[in-house]
Design a protein around this motif. Structure first.
Motif, mmCIF file in Angstrom:
data_model
loop_
_atom_site.group_PDB
_atom_site.id
_atom_site.type_symbol
_atom_site.label_atom_id
_atom_site.label_comp_id
_atom_site.label_asym_id
_atom_site.label_seq_id
_atom_site.Cartn_x
_atom_site.Cartn_y
_atom_site.Cartn_z
ATOM 1 N N ILE A 211 0.831 -1.202 0.000
ATOM 2 C CA ILE A 211 0.000 0.000 0.000
ATOM 3 C C ILE A 211 0.867 1.253 0.000
ATOM 4 C CG2 ILE A 211 -1.614 1.349 1.386
ATOM 5 C CD1 ILE A 211 -2.990 -1.212 2.191
ATOM 6 N N ALA A 212 1.912 1.283 0.836
ATOM 7 C CA ALA A 212 2.777 2.460 0.902
ATOM 8 C C ALA A 212 3.466 2.719 -0.430
ATOM 9 C CB ALA A 212 3.817 2.276 2.003
ATOM 10 N N GLY A 213 3.777 1.664 -1.152
ATOM 11 C CA GLY A 213 4.453 1.825 -2.432
ATOM 12 C C GLY A 213 3.567 2.340 -3.544
ATOM 13 N N LEU A 214 2.248 2.386 -3.326
ATOM 14 C CA LEU A 214 1.331 2.817 -4.375
ATOM 15 C C LEU A 214 1.260 4.318 -4.545
ATOM 16 C CD1 LEU A 214 -1.700 0.428 -3.635
ATOM 17 C CD2 LEU A 214 -0.022 0.227 -5.471
ATOM 18 N N VAL A 215 1.601 5.084 -3.502
ATOM 19 C CA VAL A 215 1.400 6.527 -3.537
ATOM 20 C C VAL A 215 2.200 7.182 -4.658
ATOM 21 C CG1 VAL A 215 1.625 8.671 -2.230
ATOM 22 C CG2 VAL A 215 0.883 6.579 -1.077
ATOM 23 N N LYS A 216 3.410 6.687 -4.908
ATOM 24 C CA LYS A 216 4.261 7.291 -5.929
ATOM 25 C C LYS A 216 3.613 7.229 -7.308
ATOM 26 C CE LYS A 216 8.874 7.049 -7.996
ATOM 27 N NZ LYS A 216 10.194 6.367 -7.999
ATOM 28 N N ALA A 217 3.024 6.113 -7.673
ATOM 29 C CA ALA A 217 2.386 5.955 -8.986
ATOM 30 C C ALA A 217 1.268 4.924 -8.861
ATOM 31 C CB ALA A 217 3.403 5.528 -10.038
ATOM 32 N N PRO A 218 0.054 5.335 -8.442
ATOM 33 C CA PRO A 218 -1.047 4.390 -8.223
ATOM 34 C C PRO A 218 -1.388 3.547 -9.444
ATOM 35 C CG PRO A 218 -1.572 6.548 -7.302
ATOM 36 C CD PRO A 218 -0.314 6.719 -8.098
ATOM 37 N N SER A 219 -1.297 4.130 -10.627
ATOM 38 C CA SER A 219 -1.651 3.381 -11.832
ATOM 39 C C SER A 219 -0.594 2.346 -12.187
ATOM 40 C CB SER A 219 -1.857 4.340 -13.010
ATOM 41 O OG SER A 219 -2.914 5.230 -12.748
ATOM 42 N N ASN A 220 0.684 2.733 -12.054
ATOM 43 C CA ASN A 220 1.771 1.834 -12.450
ATOM 44 C C ASN A 220 1.943 0.669 -11.487
ATOM 45 O OD1 ASN A 220 2.255 3.538 -14.573
ATOM 46 N ND2 ASN A 220 3.925 4.639 -13.570
ATOM 47 N N TYR A 221 1.736 0.939 -10.182
ATOM 48 C CA TYR A 221 2.001 -0.094 -9.177
ATOM 49 C C TYR A 221 0.744 -0.733 -8.612
ATOM 50 C CZ TYR A 221 6.700 1.908 -9.236
ATOM 51 O OH TYR A 221 7.929 2.347 -9.639
ATOM 52 N N SER A 222 -0.436 -0.455 -9.232
ATOM 53 C CA SER A 222 -1.685 -1.027 -8.726
ATOM 54 C C SER A 222 -1.624 -2.550 -8.769
ATOM 55 C CB SER A 222 -2.870 -0.535 -9.562
ATOM 56 O OG SER A 222 -4.051 -1.203 -9.172
ATOM 57 N N PRO A 223 -1.920 -3.222 -7.664
ATOM 58 C CA PRO A 223 -1.891 -4.699 -7.640
ATOM 59 C C PRO A 223 -2.860 -5.330 -8.627
ATOM 60 C CG PRO A 223 -1.940 -3.811 -5.413
ATOM 61 C CD PRO A 223 -2.202 -2.668 -6.331
ATOM 62 N N THR A 224 -3.978 -4.662 -8.889
ATOM 63 C CA THR A 224 -4.952 -5.229 -9.823
ATOM 64 C C THR A 224 -4.530 -5.043 -11.270
ATOM 65 O OG1 THR A 224 -6.205 -3.154 -9.732
ATOM 66 C CG2 THR A 224 -6.877 -4.927 -8.237
ATOM 67 N N ALA A 225 -3.671 -4.040 -11.530
ATOM 68 C CA ALA A 225 -3.194 -3.814 -12.896
ATOM 69 C C ALA A 225 -1.910 -4.568 -13.167
ATOM 70 C CB ALA A 225 -2.990 -2.316 -13.135
ATOM 71 N N ASP A 226 -0.981 -4.568 -12.203
ATOM 72 C CA ASP A 226 0.306 -5.245 -12.367
ATOM 73 C C ASP A 226 0.769 -5.725 -10.997
ATOM 74 O OD1 ASP A 226 2.870 -6.122 -12.922
ATOM 75 O OD2 ASP A 226 3.325 -4.468 -14.287
ATOM 76 N N ALA A 230 3.682 -4.239 -8.257
ATOM 77 C CA ALA A 230 3.315 -3.838 -6.894
ATOM 78 C C ALA A 230 4.169 -4.567 -5.870
ATOM 79 C CB ALA A 230 1.828 -4.127 -6.655
ATOM 80 N N ARG A 231 4.403 -5.844 -6.081
ATOM 81 C CA ARG A 231 5.222 -6.616 -5.149
ATOM 82 C C ARG A 231 6.688 -6.174 -5.215
ATOM 83 N NH1 ARG A 231 1.718 -11.133 -7.207
ATOM 84 N NH2 ARG A 231 0.305 -11.690 -5.493
ATOM 85 N N GLY A 232 7.174 -5.863 -6.408
ATOM 86 C CA GLY A 232 8.544 -5.373 -6.533
ATOM 87 C C GLY A 232 8.739 -4.047 -5.826
ATOM 88 N N ARG A 233 7.785 -3.163 -5.940
ATOM 89 C CA ARG A 233 7.842 -1.883 -5.243
ATOM 90 C C ARG A 233 7.805 -2.097 -3.732
ATOM 91 N NH1 ARG A 233 9.534 3.316 -4.954
ATOM 92 N NH2 ARG A 233 7.981 4.667 -3.954
ATOM 93 N N ALA A 234 7.034 -3.077 -3.268
ATOM 94 C CA ALA A 234 6.967 -3.372 -1.832
ATOM 95 C C ALA A 234 8.320 -3.810 -1.298
ATOM 96 C CB ALA A 234 5.911 -4.446 -1.578
ATOM 97 N N GLU A 235 9.102 -4.526 -2.085
ATOM 98 C CA GLU A 235 10.452 -4.923 -1.665
ATOM 99 C C GLU A 235 11.319 -3.691 -1.400
ATOM 100 O OE1 GLU A 235 11.482 -7.820 -0.936
ATOM 101 O OE2 GLU A 235 10.295 -9.324 -2.015
ATOM 102 N N VAL A 236 11.188 -2.675 -2.252
ATOM 103 C CA VAL A 236 11.941 -1.424 -2.055
ATOM 104 C C VAL A 236 11.520 -0.758 -0.750
ATOM 105 C CG1 VAL A 236 12.372 0.876 -2.993
ATOM 106 C CG2 VAL A 236 12.220 -1.105 -4.527
#
Length: 704
Positions: A211-226, A230-236
């Motif tokens: 969830i925290a990783g979505l703020v930067k780019a909600p469309s790019n990192y949306s779990p339902t879209a990709d 989203a999981r890769g961003r969560a690792e960061v």
């Protein structure tokens, strides 16, 4: 040496002057900043006002007939979680990725500002750099996302004002409950429910990191879209939390974002054709445009799924297909506007206008039946030319004498053209519009064969009105609208039934439609129970139609290409009729079998006219009448006396034969209708027409 001293003196004075200017300027700037922050603080809403999120747009949840959610549109809000309800791991994750100095700066991070300005000068003219959480909150609530130095200054002032007005915990609470996380979700609770299926008060480390990783780019990192992105961003995010000391290395190692289960997005393919049709109707049904609402519709999810499968499997390669299914009350049970909504949002069920071919003969035969024909009436299949137009039959042959039922079942074009000419092409057009055709209807003779373009939903409506024994069926998709709390805002009202044709006309039309399926061009549509319907095929096989009804459900199907090119082998009696069979055989399987009512006695006035219907009106409409309305004479000839007028009212004990004898006296001026032969069909006598559309109706004369 002496000259160097004055130079140093002048340099010193310049530096001192610049220092003083800078100092005074800084002091003035600081004063201006303090004043601006103070003014901003005085204008800030209260905390309770900031908690409200109704300024973010209206949330609309569309539900199917069984109560399941078809689609949620607009912003989605979960529960507002107070600071003590928000998991600490969620707070740490958000601070680590968005503003790691959040608890130490006054609302503006000087290091971040300097870095952003430096990047903007080195790369382009856009301000770059990460805003603090306070700045983001100020922008989300009060400003736009426009990238400019002016907006950045206002954002900083508001952030400083927020920090002076509210505590860090309050600011973080506002931020976590208002920030957009993609997928229409505002706030961590809505995001958690949207992506993980549970409330945010029980988030795990991996879920919080996603969830925290979505703020930067909600469309790019949306779990339902990709989900992988989203999981890769969560690792960061987890690694940043480890480096900031928010979690231990063992906790970071144990976290597995890849194992987090993402709730799949409900399939919204063909359903969106339906929701795109019904939702604009809300503007005329309700006035609520702010509060979240629930729209309860008529769509049957099982029928919709079946309709989607049938259209995709039966439609010829390279063509499009559309389907509309109406229940007996007009409720839309299924609607498919194309093979794939993602590829094309154009709704061919409600927007496209195409030539209906022979399916339009419904209105020709309705007009003929209302005119006085019956299914057993004899007609002749023969060559015909109307104003230079000579229709042909599909088999290029002529069958000679046939019944009306046979002509309709075999879709004989020349008979349809004869009937349309006899009743009047304007009469056929009026009948189509009476039954709900909303597109422009031509009165050219080719209307008899379906040359006027129509919409599938209008044609389905017309066939449903025949199934409803001649009463109007109006398609609708919204049963009721409520607020999120259940307050009723709108309830569908069927209104009073509107009769389009007499019940016996609708019954006779049903007889013809049933014959078309049992013995005619629509045999592929048989489903093992009573079915009535009609095929339609346009020139060069550009369009294929089948419309019919059974057990209270009326379904219309169209197939063709969007560019109107011919499709080899496309005929209404093939793919569309087969699709009708595949859909209806399962759609009505659980409904009781209903026999059609094809024998309805005509009203008494059609079989037992009063005696006044025997005679035409007096030749001179200016005849004088007595106090009871009986004629007492006619105006005098120029220069002469008024001639006597025989009293033709039935006399006591006078037989019908005697009355006819008196009426046919050679001295009488009025014309008496010629009696019909016993083998003639019972149709009203007609005056000669001056044009193809001129039709004058008269009472039906009883047989002597």
């Amino acid at each position: 040496m002496a000259s160097e001293a004055p130079k140093r003196s002048r340099l010193k004075r310049t530096l001192i002057t610049l220092f003083k200017v800078g100092l005074y300027g800084s002091i003035l700037g600081l004063i201006a900043l303090v004043v601006a922050v103070a003014v901003a603080m005085s204008q800030l809403p209260s905390y309770s006002e900031l908690v409200r999120r109704d300024n973010l747009g209206q949330m609309i949840r569309v539900r199917a007939a069984d109560g399941s959610t078809l689609v949620s549109l607009g912003p989605s809000f979960g529960r507002w979680l107070s600071s003590d309800q928000i998991p600490e791991i969620m707070k740490k994750a958000m601070v680590a990725v968005e503003d790691r100095r959040f608890y130490y700066h006054p609302g503006v991070d000087p290091v971040g500002i300097i870095r952003g300005i430096g990047v903007s000068f080195s790369r382009d003219d856009k301000v770059r750099g990460v805003s603090t959480i306070s700045q983001q909150l100020a922008r989300n609530i009060f400003l736009t996302s426009d990238r400019s130095y002016g907006r950045k200054v206002r954002e900083g002032i508001l952030a400083l004002a927020l920090e002076r007005r509210f505590s860090k915990e309050q600011i973080l609470e506002l931020y976590l409950n208002r920030v957009y996380f993609g997928g229409g979700a505002y706030g961590i609770d809505a995001a958690s429910r949207r992506f993980f299926g549970h409330s945010a008060d029980s988030l795990t480390l991996s879920e919080a990191a996603i969830i925290a990783g979505l703020v930067k780019a909600p469309s790019n990192y949306s779990p339902t879209a990709d989900a992988e992105a989203a999981r890769g961003r969560a690792e960061v995010v987890i690694d940043l939390m480890r480096r900031n000391g928010d979690i231990t290395s063992s906790e970071a190692f144990a976290a597995e974002p890849a194992d987090v289960r993402i709730v799949p997005t409900p399939k919204q393919n063909s359903v969106r054709y339906f929701t795109d049709w019904v939702l604009p109707q809300l503007d005329t049904l309700i006035e609520e445009s702010v509060e979240p609402i629930e729209v309860w519709t008529t769509l049957d999810p099982n029928m919709q799924k079946l309709a989607d499968q049938v259209i995709n499997s039966a439609t010829p390669q390279g063509a499009q297909g559309a389907l509309v299914a109406l229940d007996r009350d007009g409720s839309v049970r299924a609607m498919v506007g194309g093979r794939d909504y993602v590829q094309s949002i154009y709704n061919r069920a409600t927007q496209a206008t195409r030539q209906p071919g022979s399916s339009f003969k419904l209105f020709v035969y309705l007009a003929a039946l209302e005119f006085g024909y019956t299914p057993e009436s004899a007609v002749e299949d023969k060559p015909i030319t109307i104003n230079g137009w000579s229709p042909r039959n599909s088999n290029r042959n002529f069958a000679g004498a046939v019944t009306l039922r046979q002509a309709f079942a075999q879709s004989i074009n020349t008979v349809s053209a004869q009937l349309a000419q006899e009743v009047g092409f304007r009469t056929v057009a009026d009948m189509a519009q009476r039954f709900g055709i909303t597109s422009k209807v031509s009165t050219h003779p080719s209307i008899a064969l379906g040359s006027s373009e129509v919409r599938l939903i209008d044609m389905t409506r017309a066939y449903a009105s025949v199934a409803a024994r001649g009463t109007a069926v109006v398609p609708y998709g919204i049963r009721r609208v409520t607020t999120a709390e259940g307050e009723l805002l709108y309830q569908h009202d069927p209104g009073e039934a509107r009769v389009l044709v007499a019940p016996h006309v609708a019954a006779q039309m049903t007889d013809l439609l049933q014959a078309a399926v049992m013995t005619g061009t629509g045999r592929a549509a048989q489903i093992g129970r009573p079915v009535a319907g009609k095929t339609g095929t346009t020139s060069s096989n550009k369009d294929g139609w089948f419309l019919g009804f059974s057990s209270g459900l009326t379904t219309g199907i169209w197939m063709g290409r969007d560019d109107n090119k011919a499709i080899p082998g496309l005929q209404g009696g093939r793919a569309p009729a087969q699709a009708f069979h595949d859909f209806m055989s399962r759609a009505v399987a659980s409904r009781p079998i209903e026999q059609f009512q094809t024998q309805v006695a005509p009203p008494e006035w059609a079989t037992e006219p009063d005696q006044e219907a025997w005679f035409d009106a007096p030749p001179n409409s200016a005849a004088q009448v007595d106090a009871d309305g009986n004629p007492i004479g006619t105006p005098a000839e120029p220069g002469g006396a008024s001639p006597p007028v025989e009293d033709l009212r039935p006399q006591p004990d006078e037989s019908l034969e005697d009355l006819v004898e008196r009426a046919t006296n050679p001295d009488r001026q009025e014309r008496v209708p010629t009696p019909r032969r016993s083998d003639e069909r019972a149709i009203p006598p007609r005056e000669p027409r001056s044009g193809a559309d001129a039709v004058e109706r008269r009472p039906v004369a009883p047989q002597p």
